[in-house]
Motif scaffolding. Structure first.
Motif, PDB file in Angstrom:
ATOM      1  N   THR A   1     -21.356  36.687  -3.372  1.00 35.62           N
ATOM      2  CA  THR A   1     -22.435  37.640  -3.138  1.00 35.62           C
ATOM      3  C   THR A   1     -23.337  37.612  -4.364  1.00 35.62           C
ATOM      4  O   THR A   1     -22.967  37.077  -5.414  1.00 35.62           O
ATOM      5  CB  THR A   1     -21.903  39.071  -2.943  1.00 35.62           C
ATOM      6  OG1 THR A   1     -21.294  39.496  -4.174  1.00 35.62           O
ATOM      7  CG2 THR A   1     -20.901  39.150  -1.810  1.00 35.62           C
ATOM      8  N   ARG A   2     -24.481  38.235  -4.245  1.00 36.15           N
ATOM      9  CA  ARG A   2     -25.382  38.325  -5.406  1.00 36.15           C
ATOM     10  C   ARG A   2     -24.725  39.122  -6.527  1.00 36.15           C
ATOM     11  O   ARG A   2     -24.933  38.850  -7.704  1.00 36.15           O
ATOM     12  CB  ARG A   2     -26.709  38.958  -4.999  1.00 36.15           C
ATOM     13  CG  ARG A   2     -27.522  38.054  -4.095  1.00 36.15           C
ATOM     14  CD  ARG A   2     -28.835  38.684  -3.728  1.00 36.15           C
ATOM     15  NE  ARG A   2     -29.553  37.826  -2.796  1.00 36.15           N
ATOM     16  CZ  ARG A   2     -30.793  38.034  -2.419  1.00 36.15           C
ATOM     17  NH1 ARG A   2     -31.458  39.073  -2.872  1.00 36.15           N
ATOM     18  NH2 ARG A   2     -31.367  37.212  -1.572  1.00 36.15           N
ATOM     19  N   GLU A   3     -23.927  40.095  -6.155  1.00 32.92           N
ATOM     20  CA  GLU A   3     -23.205  40.887  -7.160  1.00 32.92           C
ATOM     21  C   GLU A   3     -22.209  40.004  -7.912  1.00 32.92           C
ATOM     22  O   GLU A   3     -22.063  40.120  -9.132  1.00 32.92           O
ATOM     23  CB  GLU A   3     -22.484  42.054  -6.486  1.00 32.92           C
ATOM     24  CG  GLU A   3     -21.802  42.985  -7.462  1.00 32.92           C
ATOM     25  CD  GLU A   3     -21.173  44.181  -6.768  1.00 32.92           C
ATOM     26  OE1 GLU A   3     -20.052  44.537  -7.169  1.00 32.92           O
ATOM     27  OE2 GLU A   3     -21.796  44.737  -5.853  1.00 32.92           O
ATOM     28  N   ASP A   4     -21.528  39.099  -7.189  1.00 39.91           N
ATOM     29  CA  ASP A   4     -20.620  38.153  -7.836  1.00 39.91           C
ATOM     30  C   ASP A   4     -21.370  37.286  -8.834  1.00 39.91           C
ATOM     31  O   ASP A   4     -20.888  37.036  -9.941  1.00 39.91           O
ATOM     32  CB  ASP A   4     -19.937  37.236  -6.808  1.00 39.91           C
ATOM     33  CG  ASP A   4     -19.021  37.975  -5.852  1.00 39.91           C
ATOM     34  OD1 ASP A   4     -18.481  39.036  -6.233  1.00 39.91           O
ATOM     35  OD2 ASP A   4     -18.861  37.490  -4.710  1.00 39.91           O
ATOM     36  N   VAL A   5     -22.547  36.833  -8.439  1.00 38.92           N
ATOM     37  CA  VAL A   5     -23.364  35.992  -9.323  1.00 38.92           C
ATOM     38  C   VAL A   5     -23.735  36.767 -10.584  1.00 38.92           C
ATOM     39  O   VAL A   5     -23.641  36.246 -11.697  1.00 38.92           O
ATOM     40  CB  VAL A   5     -24.629  35.482  -8.588  1.00 38.92           C
ATOM     41  CG1 VAL A   5     -25.570  34.783  -9.553  1.00 38.92           C
ATOM     42  CG2 VAL A   5     -24.246  34.551  -7.447  1.00 38.92           C
TER      43      VAL A   5
ATOM     44  N   LEU B   1     -30.808  28.006  -3.073  1.00 36.55           N
ATOM     45  CA  LEU B   1     -29.989  29.061  -3.674  1.00 36.55           C
ATOM     46  C   LEU B   1     -29.186  29.809  -2.608  1.00 36.55           C
ATOM     47  O   LEU B   1     -28.002  30.117  -2.823  1.00 36.55           O
ATOM     48  CB  LEU B   1     -30.860  30.044  -4.468  1.00 36.55           C
ATOM     49  CG  LEU B   1     -31.494  29.493  -5.745  1.00 36.55           C
ATOM     50  CD1 LEU B   1     -32.429  30.529  -6.365  1.00 36.55           C
ATOM     51  CD2 LEU B   1     -30.445  29.047  -6.747  1.00 36.55           C
ATOM     52  N   ARG B   2     -29.806  30.100  -1.472  1.00 32.97           N
ATOM     53  CA  ARG B   2     -29.073  30.776  -0.386  1.00 32.97           C
ATOM     54  C   ARG B   2     -27.942  29.900   0.134  1.00 32.97           C
ATOM     55  O   ARG B   2     -26.829  30.394   0.397  1.00 32.97           O
ATOM     56  CB  ARG B   2     -30.028  31.146   0.755  1.00 32.97           C
ATOM     57  CG  ARG B   2     -30.916  32.323   0.469  1.00 32.97           C
ATOM     58  CD  ARG B   2     -31.630  32.832   1.711  1.00 32.97           C
ATOM     59  NE  ARG B   2     -32.303  31.791   2.466  1.00 32.97           N
ATOM     60  CZ  ARG B   2     -33.579  31.431   2.323  1.00 32.97           C
ATOM     61  NH1 ARG B   2     -34.328  32.043   1.425  1.00 32.97           N
ATOM     62  NH2 ARG B   2     -34.102  30.481   3.076  1.00 32.97           N
ATOM     63  N   ILE B   3     -28.205  28.608   0.283  1.00 31.89           N
ATOM     64  CA  ILE B   3     -27.165  27.689   0.753  1.00 31.89           C
ATOM     65  C   ILE B   3     -26.035  27.614  -0.268  1.00 31.89           C
ATOM     66  O   ILE B   3     -24.856  27.645   0.091  1.00 31.89           O
ATOM     67  CB  ILE B   3     -27.760  26.294   1.048  1.00 31.89           C
ATOM     68  CG1 ILE B   3     -28.653  26.370   2.290  1.00 31.89           C
ATOM     69  CG2 ILE B   3     -26.661  25.247   1.228  1.00 31.89           C
ATOM     70  CD1 ILE B   3     -29.497  25.131   2.520  1.00 31.89           C
TER      71      ILE B   3
ATOM     72  N   ALA C   1     -22.193  28.559   0.326  1.00 32.68           N
ATOM     73  CA  ALA C   1     -21.179  27.512   0.131  1.00 32.68           C
ATOM     74  C   ALA C   1     -20.089  27.960  -0.835  1.00 32.68           C
ATOM     75  O   ALA C   1     -18.919  27.603  -0.670  1.00 32.68           O
ATOM     76  CB  ALA C   1     -21.839  26.234  -0.378  1.00 32.68           C
ATOM     77  N   LYS C   2     -20.458  28.743  -1.822  1.00 38.04           N
ATOM     78  CA  LYS C   2     -19.480  29.253  -2.792  1.00 38.04           C
ATOM     79  C   LYS C   2     -18.786  30.514  -2.295  1.00 38.04           C
ATOM     80  O   LYS C   2     -17.847  30.995  -2.929  1.00 38.04           O
ATOM     81  CB  LYS C   2     -20.156  29.558  -4.129  1.00 38.04           C
ATOM     82  CG  LYS C   2     -20.724  28.357  -4.838  1.00 38.04           C
ATOM     83  CD  LYS C   2     -19.638  27.574  -5.508  1.00 38.04           C
ATOM     84  CE  LYS C   2     -20.271  26.448  -6.316  1.00 38.04           C
ATOM     85  NZ  LYS C   2     -19.301  25.693  -7.058  1.00 38.04           N
ATOM     86  N   GLY C   3     -19.274  31.081  -1.187  1.00 38.89           N
ATOM     87  CA  GLY C   3     -18.681  32.304  -0.649  1.00 38.89           C
ATOM     88  C   GLY C   3     -18.847  33.481  -1.591  1.00 38.89           C
ATOM     89  O   GLY C   3     -17.967  34.340  -1.683  1.00 38.89           O
TER      90      GLY C   3
END
Length: 79
Positions: A30-34, A20-22, A26-28
């Protein structure tokens, strides 16, 4: 004192966290974006990254899918 051995479940959890961190890097994103893209609560997304085995599996799948992570790959499952 000898090092403690990790159980298969602990190894899988580490593999999921790493994948998940990778995927996030890779997608550039943040957790907020997710959280915004998945419509999951920010605290849920944070918990998916810190304790994926303890979360509702649907939440983990949603985050993994967004990040392009195959949770069932041998690399992830073997830790």
């Amino acid at each position: 004192m000898p090092a403690t051995r990790k159980t298969p479940a602990q190894k899988r959890e580490e593999g999921i966290k790493r994948a998940l961190r990778i995927g996030l890097a890779a997608k550039g994103m943040t957790r907020e974006d997710v959280a915004n893209r998945t419509k999951l609560a920010p605290v849920t997304v944070s918990l998916v990254f810190s304790d994926p085995i303890g979360r509702e599996f649907r939440s983990v799948l949603i985050v993994a899918d967004l990040l392009g992570v195959n949770l069932f790959s041998d690399e992830v499952m073997s830790g």
